[in-house]
Scaffold this motif. Structure first.
Motif, PDB file in Angstrom:
ATOM      1  N   ARG A  26      34.071  22.882  38.983  1.00 51.50           N
ATOM      2  CA  ARG A  26      33.085  24.013  38.277  1.00 51.50           C
ATOM      3  C   ARG A  26      34.108  25.087  37.416  1.00 51.50           C
ATOM      4  O   ARG A  26      33.745  26.192  36.403  1.00 51.50           O
ATOM      5  CB  ARG A  26      32.204  24.867  39.294  1.00 51.50           C
ATOM      6  N   TRP A  27      35.562  25.663  38.873  1.00 49.13           N
ATOM      7  CA  TRP A  27      36.493  26.620  38.467  1.00 49.13           C
ATOM      8  C   TRP A  27      37.796  25.782  38.078  1.00 49.13           C
ATOM      9  O   TRP A  27      38.650  26.329  37.366  1.00 49.13           O
ATOM     10  CB  TRP A  27      36.956  27.083  39.886  1.00 49.13           C
ATOM     11  N   HIS A  28      38.082  24.385  37.868  1.00 48.90           N
ATOM     12  CA  HIS A  28      39.205  23.749  37.743  1.00 48.90           C
ATOM     13  C   HIS A  28      39.220  23.490  36.545  1.00 48.90           C
ATOM     14  O   HIS A  28      39.183  21.923  35.912  1.00 48.90           O
ATOM     15  CB  HIS A  28      39.443  22.784  38.919  1.00 48.90           C
ATOM     16  N   GLN A  29      39.012  24.197  35.151  1.00 51.99           N
ATOM     17  CA  GLN A  29      38.913  24.065  33.745  1.00 51.99           C
ATOM     18  C   GLN A  29      38.907  24.697  32.175  1.00 51.99           C
ATOM     19  O   GLN A  29      39.310  25.632  32.922  1.00 51.99           O
ATOM     20  CB  GLN A  29      37.080  23.236  33.586  1.00 51.99           C
ATOM     21  N   MET A  30      39.580  24.141  32.033  1.00 48.31           N
ATOM     22  CA  MET A  30      39.772  25.512  30.421  1.00 48.31           C
ATOM     23  C   MET A  30      38.515  25.763  29.499  1.00 48.31           C
ATOM     24  O   MET A  30      38.297  24.242  29.125  1.00 48.31           O
ATOM     25  CB  MET A  30      40.979  25.509  29.984  1.00 48.31           C
ATOM     26  N   PRO A  31      38.509  26.335  29.047  1.00 47.67           N
ATOM     27  CA  PRO A  31      37.849  26.787  27.512  1.00 47.67           C
ATOM     28  C   PRO A  31      38.029  25.687  26.862  1.00 47.67           C
ATOM     29  O   PRO A  31      39.763  25.364  27.256  1.00 47.67           O
ATOM     30  CB  PRO A  31      37.505  28.220  27.091  1.00 47.67           C
ATOM     31  N   GLN A  55      49.983  17.240  37.708  1.00 45.64           N
ATOM     32  CA  GLN A  55      49.037  17.050  36.680  1.00 45.64           C
ATOM     33  C   GLN A  55      48.796  17.840  35.225  1.00 45.64           C
ATOM     34  O   GLN A  55      48.625  18.215  34.669  1.00 45.64           O
ATOM     35  CB  GLN A  55      47.842  17.094  37.809  1.00 45.64           C
ATOM     36  N   GLY A  56      49.706  19.343  35.398  1.00 51.44           N
ATOM     37  CA  GLY A  56      50.138  19.860  34.381  1.00 51.44           C
ATOM     38  C   GLY A  56      48.548  20.688  34.167  1.00 51.44           C
ATOM     39  O   GLY A  56      49.067  21.809  32.902  1.00 51.44           O
ATOM     40  N   MET A  57      47.538  21.081  34.611  1.00 50.94           N
ATOM     41  CA  MET A  57      46.978  22.231  35.023  1.00 50.94           C
ATOM     42  C   MET A  57      46.836  22.750  36.709  1.00 50.94           C
ATOM     43  O   MET A  57      46.760  22.160  37.576  1.00 50.94           O
ATOM     44  CB  MET A  57      45.613  21.876  34.696  1.00 50.94           C
ATOM     45  N   ILE A  58      47.038  23.768  36.695  1.00 51.85           N
ATOM     46  CA  ILE A  58      46.797  24.584  38.980  1.00 51.85           C
ATOM     47  C   ILE A  58      45.528  25.205  38.009  1.00 51.85           C
ATOM     48  O   ILE A  58      45.510  26.755  37.092  1.00 51.85           O
ATOM     49  CB  ILE A  58      47.742  25.294  38.781  1.00 51.85           C
ATOM     50  N   THR A  59      44.116  25.793  38.907  1.00 55.61           N
ATOM     51  CA  THR A  59      43.565  26.476  39.306  1.00 55.61           C
ATOM     52  C   THR A  59      43.944  27.090  41.089  1.00 55.61           C
ATOM     53  O   THR A  59      43.920  26.305  41.743  1.00 55.61           O
ATOM     54  CB  THR A  59      42.005  26.377  39.691  1.00 55.61           C
ATOM     55  N   TYR A  60      44.093  28.555  40.478  1.00 59.19           N
ATOM     56  CA  TYR A  60      43.758  28.868  41.658  1.00 59.19           C
ATOM     57  C   TYR A  60      43.140  30.167  42.025  1.00 59.19           C
ATOM     58  O   TYR A  60      42.359  30.458  40.898  1.00 59.19           O
ATOM     59  CB  TYR A  60      45.784  30.152  41.916  1.00 59.19           C
ATOM     60  N   VAL A  61      43.020  30.733  43.504  1.00 56.06           N
ATOM     61  CA  VAL A  61      42.186  31.726  43.760  1.00 56.06           C
ATOM     62  C   VAL A  61      42.889  33.245  44.959  1.00 56.06           C
ATOM     63  O   VAL A  61      43.640  32.819  45.810  1.00 56.06           O
ATOM     64  CB  VAL A  61      40.808  30.522  44.890  1.00 56.06           C
ATOM     65  N   THR A  62      42.360  34.129  43.927  1.00 56.49           N
ATOM     66  CA  THR A  62      43.407  35.082  44.317  1.00 56.49           C
ATOM     67  C   THR A  62      42.214  36.108  45.216  1.00 56.49           C
ATOM     68  O   THR A  62      40.997  36.442  43.579  1.00 56.49           O
ATOM     69  CB  THR A  62      44.013  35.791  43.660  1.00 56.49           C
ATOM     70  N   ARG A  63      41.650  36.848  46.007  1.00 52.71           N
ATOM     71  CA  ARG A  63      40.571  37.097  46.104  1.00 52.71           C
ATOM     72  C   ARG A  63      41.376  38.861  46.506  1.00 52.71           C
ATOM     73  O   ARG A  63      42.521  39.162  47.074  1.00 52.71           O
ATOM     74  CB  ARG A  63      40.101  36.725  48.048  1.00 52.71           C
ATOM     75  N   SER A  64      39.984  39.903  46.365  1.00 48.78           N
ATOM     76  CA  SER A  64      41.198  41.320  46.448  1.00 48.78           C
ATOM     77  C   SER A  64      40.764  41.318  48.149  1.00 48.78           C
ATOM     78  O   SER A  64      40.524  40.804  48.873  1.00 48.78           O
ATOM     79  CB  SER A  64      39.517  41.798  45.808  1.00 48.78           C
ATOM     80  N   ARG A  65      41.614  42.599  48.202  1.00 44.17           N
ATOM     81  CA  ARG A  65      41.942  43.057  49.903  1.00 44.17           C
ATOM     82  C   ARG A  65      40.787  43.456  50.092  1.00 44.17           C
ATOM     83  O   ARG A  65      40.735  42.825  51.746  1.00 44.17           O
ATOM     84  CB  ARG A  65      43.136  43.873  49.624  1.00 44.17           C
ATOM     85  N   VAL A  66      39.967  44.273  50.151  1.00 42.30           N
ATOM     86  CA  VAL A  66      38.985  45.055  50.718  1.00 42.30           C
ATOM     87  C   VAL A  66      37.999  43.845  51.248  1.00 42.30           C
ATOM     88  O   VAL A  66      36.896  43.859  52.761  1.00 42.30           O
ATOM     89  CB  VAL A  66      39.006  45.912  50.489  1.00 42.30           C
ATOM     90  N   PHE A  67      37.054  43.391  50.171  1.00 45.56           N
ATOM     91  CA  PHE A  67      36.001  42.578  50.142  1.00 45.56           C
ATOM     92  C   PHE A  67      36.178  40.901  50.090  1.00 45.56           C
ATOM     93  O   PHE A  67      35.273  40.692  50.537  1.00 45.56           O
ATOM     94  CB  PHE A  67      35.149  43.083  48.874  1.00 45.56           C
ATOM     95  N   GLY A  68      37.387  40.586  49.416  1.00 44.91           N
ATOM     96  CA  GLY A  68      37.935  39.542  49.141  1.00 44.91           C
ATOM     97  C   GLY A  68      36.969  39.149  48.139  1.00 44.91           C
ATOM     98  O   GLY A  68      36.629  37.929  48.438  1.00 44.91           O
TER      99      GLY A  68
END
Length: 134
Positions: A29-34, A76-89
């Motif tokens: 779901r998340w590792h894609q580009m428009p 692969q030429g494409m990477i998806t990262y997840v960054t979580r907020s500090r307090v609530f994640g």
């Protein structure tokens, strides 16, 4: 009765926060580009298209607190990262793709409608660091 409602409310809030932190991130779901990435801010994220090198930006992004790779690689030429907020994640997803000498960057939130400019600000910090490194 009020005590029971208060306890139920606390349990519901705790369950919602646990879901935010523990819900799995599906790479499909998340590792894609428009289809088209342009320089613009979105209600729930941001897009940027700039000259740059994916390997250099990957080093910068991996150095960001509470950020991990969800899928992809420099090779692969494409990477998806997840960054979580500090307090609530709360998770934000940023996908970066190398397209010839251009980087296409798409950052977006998972929960809610507005990210209050958080993704755009994060991307701009990364790009500032990339410019300083280059």
């Amino acid at each position: 009765m009020m005590k029971l409602l208060a306890v139920l409310l606390v349990v519901l809030i705790a369950a919602a926060l646990a879901f935010v932190r523990l819900a799995p991130s599906d790479p499909a779901r998340w590792h894609q580009m428009p289809d088209s990435v342009t320089d613009r801010d979105l209600e729930g994220g941001a897009m940027r298209r700039v000259e740059g090198n994916l390997a250099a930006l990957d080093t910068i992004i991996r150095d960001t607190a509470r950020t991990r790779v969800l899928a992809g690689s420099v090779d692969q030429g494409m990477i998806t990262y997840v960054t979580r907020s500090r307090v609530f994640g709360f998770p934000d997803y940023t996908t970066v793709r190398q397209s010839d000498d251009m980087l296409e960057i798409y950052g977006r939130l998972r929960f809610g409608k507005s990210d209050l400019g958080v993704n755009a600000a994060r991307i701009e910090r990364w790009l500032d660091r990339l410019g300083q490194a280059g």
